[in-house]
Design an enzyme around this catalytic site. Structure first.
Site, mmCIF file in Angstrom:
data_model
loop_
_atom_site.group_PDB
_atom_site.id
_atom_site.type_symbol
_atom_site.label_atom_id
_atom_site.label_comp_id
_atom_site.label_asym_id
_atom_site.label_seq_id
_atom_site.Cartn_x
_atom_site.Cartn_y
_atom_site.Cartn_z
ATOM 1 N N ASP A 187 9.286 3.017 0.003
ATOM 2 C CA ASP A 187 8.207 3.670 0.731
ATOM 3 C C ASP A 187 8.380 3.320 2.206
ATOM 4 O O ASP A 187 8.021 2.229 2.649
ATOM 5 C CB ASP A 187 6.846 3.212 0.190
ATOM 6 C CG ASP A 187 5.696 3.915 0.909
ATOM 7 O OD1 ASP A 187 5.965 4.691 1.852
ATOM 8 O OD2 ASP A 187 4.530 3.684 0.521
ATOM 9 N N TYR A 213 0.849 -1.190 0.000
ATOM 10 C CA TYR A 213 0.000 0.000 0.000
ATOM 11 C C TYR A 213 0.880 1.234 0.000
ATOM 12 O O TYR A 213 1.834 1.319 0.772
ATOM 13 C CB TYR A 213 -0.903 0.001 1.233
ATOM 14 C CG TYR A 213 -1.807 1.212 1.349
ATOM 15 C CD1 TYR A 213 -2.884 1.391 0.461
ATOM 16 C CD2 TYR A 213 -1.604 2.172 2.334
ATOM 17 C CE1 TYR A 213 -3.714 2.489 0.565
ATOM 18 C CE2 TYR A 213 -2.449 3.279 2.447
ATOM 19 C CZ TYR A 213 -3.496 3.437 1.558
ATOM 20 O OH TYR A 213 -4.327 4.535 1.668
ATOM 21 N N LYS A 245 3.885 9.231 8.893
ATOM 22 C CA LYS A 245 3.612 8.643 10.214
ATOM 23 C C LYS A 245 4.550 9.154 11.327
ATOM 24 O O LYS A 245 4.334 10.266 11.802
ATOM 25 C CB LYS A 245 3.580 7.121 10.097
ATOM 26 C CG LYS A 245 2.422 6.725 9.140
ATOM 27 C CD LYS A 245 2.074 5.292 9.021
ATOM 28 C CE LYS A 245 0.786 5.143 8.213
ATOM 29 N NZ LYS A 245 0.845 4.243 7.100
HETATM 30 C C1 LIG Z 1 0.200 4.721 5.712
HETATM 31 C C2 LIG Z 1 1.002 4.489 4.493
HETATM 32 C C3 LIG Z 1 0.920 5.355 3.389
HETATM 33 C C4 LIG Z 1 -0.087 6.464 3.303
HETATM 34 O O1 LIG Z 1 0.133 7.484 4.227
HETATM 35 P P1 LIG Z 1 -1.090 8.472 4.579
HETATM 36 O O2 LIG Z 1 -0.479 9.444 5.535
HETATM 37 O O3 LIG Z 1 -2.164 7.619 5.160
HETATM 38 O O4 LIG Z 1 -1.511 9.111 3.314
HETATM 39 C C5 LIG Z 1 1.778 5.145 2.323
HETATM 40 N N1 LIG Z 1 2.665 4.134 2.350
HETATM 41 C C6 LIG Z 1 2.766 3.281 3.388
HETATM 42 C C7 LIG Z 1 3.786 2.192 3.353
HETATM 43 C C8 LIG Z 1 1.926 3.424 4.481
HETATM 44 O O5 LIG Z 1 2.002 2.545 5.484
#
Ligand SMILES: *Cc1c(COP(=O)(O)O)cnc(C)c1O
Length: 432
Positions: free
Chosen positions: A239, A144, A267
């Site tokens: 990511d 994701y 995060k």
């Molecule tokens: C949570 C997450 C996102 C998205 O971040 P948001 O702040 O919710 O837009 C993208 N990549 C990874 C790996 C994530 O865990």
């Protein structure tokens, strides 16, 4: 467990907010029941509108690595608020924050702040396309990367056919530009790269996956990906929105000693405030506007309150590297305890764990990719989830999410978690 107030709020919420929640993962759709409305949190605990108290194993989906309402973060936010909330002009705090990130994350030489992980990944992809002059991207099934169009695609039948979008509203052009391959499978990746020679701008990957549950890269996998990208002129994007500042101070790239070309963050970087960032090689980052032609902007980007929260968090982590040893030990203790219970109860489920991330998968298969993750018994997970909740342990309401341990989960709380786990598994077994 008392539920009256949450139930009432959820009914009302559904009248005004789609599905009653502002992010789908908060709903209890796959586990049954109504979501608990949280009133406040402190340290390891959440308190809901009915006065129930839970050990929090989500930690706002990652940011609260030091527990809730961590006082250095709270103090910096209080201090910052007094100087107004946003200026739309540069601040010293943004310079300090950028320097700190460059110092902490091995591959990052320059960084741009944004407001969410989604913004970071969308921008990183645009940048990779601008830099290479190519259009296609590779992503991995089950990974994701936020809700950008390009990422809401997972190939139903492997990499060689076009993927199906996970959502309506995604154009066929976008679909055609996103190639999806299974995680931990170099052979399929090589064949997709070969078939699309000189047209792949970027490969984006969660170096450790948290979004199909916790799934680890097999030995040598990330090294091979780095090699393929270098050989083919593909921009490698890690990511690290979830793994950054969690799996080590420098993220998964530090832990596995691999340098991506670009890194996306989120995060933990905001200490609980809405923050994201993308950064990497100077040569690539200098293409970002206004130093280069790749346009990307944000009215509230680098917001002083958010920078203050994030910086207080990162500074504390930098000064206290022992946090990571403690989290590692806690993660191993929980994984070991769950594994022991499974053995005692003769259940053959799977535990994946690394550092402060872990998942209990309700399948007897080793979970290494999306296909194996999908073999889980979702019904059994739903029962387990509710049994844990009733014992005061708040897990992510989905089988396909990693759980997060915070520094505030001490040995006493670990005992409580493991006891609840054993009893909940026993419930499940005796009910069968
Ligand atoms: C949570 C997450 C996102 C998205 O971040 P948001 O702040 O919710 O837009 C993208 N990549 C990874 C790996 C994530 O865990």
């Amino acid at each position: 467990m008392k539920n009256k107030n949450s139930e009432k709020l959820f009914k009302e919420a559904q009248k005004y907010i789609p599905g009653g929640v502002n992010s789908p993962v908060r709903a209890f759709k796959s586990v049954g029941g109504n979501p608990k409305f949280i009133k406040r949190a402190k340290g390891a605990y959440l308190y809901d509108e009915d006065g129930n108290k839970y050990v929090d194993m989500i930690n706002s989906w990652g940011p609260m690595i030091l527990g809730h309402a961590f006082s250095p973060v709270e103090n910096q936010v209080r201090k910052a608020v007094k100087s107004s909330f946003s200026f739309g002009a540069p601040t010293k705090k943004e310079v300090d924050m950028a320097k700190l990130i460059v110092d902490l994350v091995p591959s990052v030489e320059m960084v741009r702040m944004v407001n969410s992980g989604t913004e970071a990944t969308m921008s990183a992809i645009r940048l990779a396309r601008a830099y290479t002059g190519r259009e296609k991207i590779i992503k991995f099934e089950g990974c994701y990367h936020g809700h950008g169009d390009a990422f809401l695609i997972s190939a139903g039948s492997g990499a060689l056919s076009l993927g199906q979008p996970d959502s309506p509203g995604i154009t066929s052009a976008t679909l055609g530009d996103t190639l999806t391959v299974p995680y931990n499978d170099v052979i399929t990746l090589e064949s997709v790269v070969e078939k699309n020679k000189n047209s792949i701008a970027a490969l984006i990957i969660e170096p450790v996956v948290g979004n199909m549950g916790c799934v680890l890269p097999s030995a040598g996998y990330l090294e091979q990906i780095r090699e393929i990208c270098t050989r083919e002129g593909i921009v490698l994007i890690f990511d690290e929105v979830m793994t950054g500042f969690r799996l080590s101070l420098g993220g998964a790239q530090e832990r596995f000693n691999i340098k991506p070309d670009l890194t996306t963050m989120g995060k933990i970087i905001g200490g609980g405030m809405p923050v994201g960032a993308y950064g990497g090689k100077k040569e690539i980052m200098q293409m970002v506007s206004p130093s280069g032609p790749m346009y990307q902007a944000g009215t509230l980007s680098g917001n002083p309150i958010a920078m203050s929260a994030g910086m207080a968090m990162l500074k504390h982590l930098k000064k206290n590297p022992n946090v990571y040893w403690q989290l590692e030990a806690a993660g191993q203790e929980i994984a070991y305890g769950i594994t022991q219970s499974l053995k005692e109860l003769d259940l053959h489920y799977t535990v994946n764990q690394i550092g402060s991330m872990y998942s209990l998968f309700f399948t007897d298969q080793k979970v290494v990719d999306y296909t194996t993750a999908k073999t889980c018994d979702i019904n059994a997970f739903g029962k387990y989830f509710n049994a844990m909740l009733n014992r005061g342990i708040y897990l992510a309401p989905s089988q396909f999410e990693s759980l997060f341990i915070s520094e505030k989960i001490d040995s006493k709380i670990i005992k409580k978690i493991l006891k609840a786990n054993h009893q909940s598994l026993l419930d499940l077994k005796t009910e069968k």
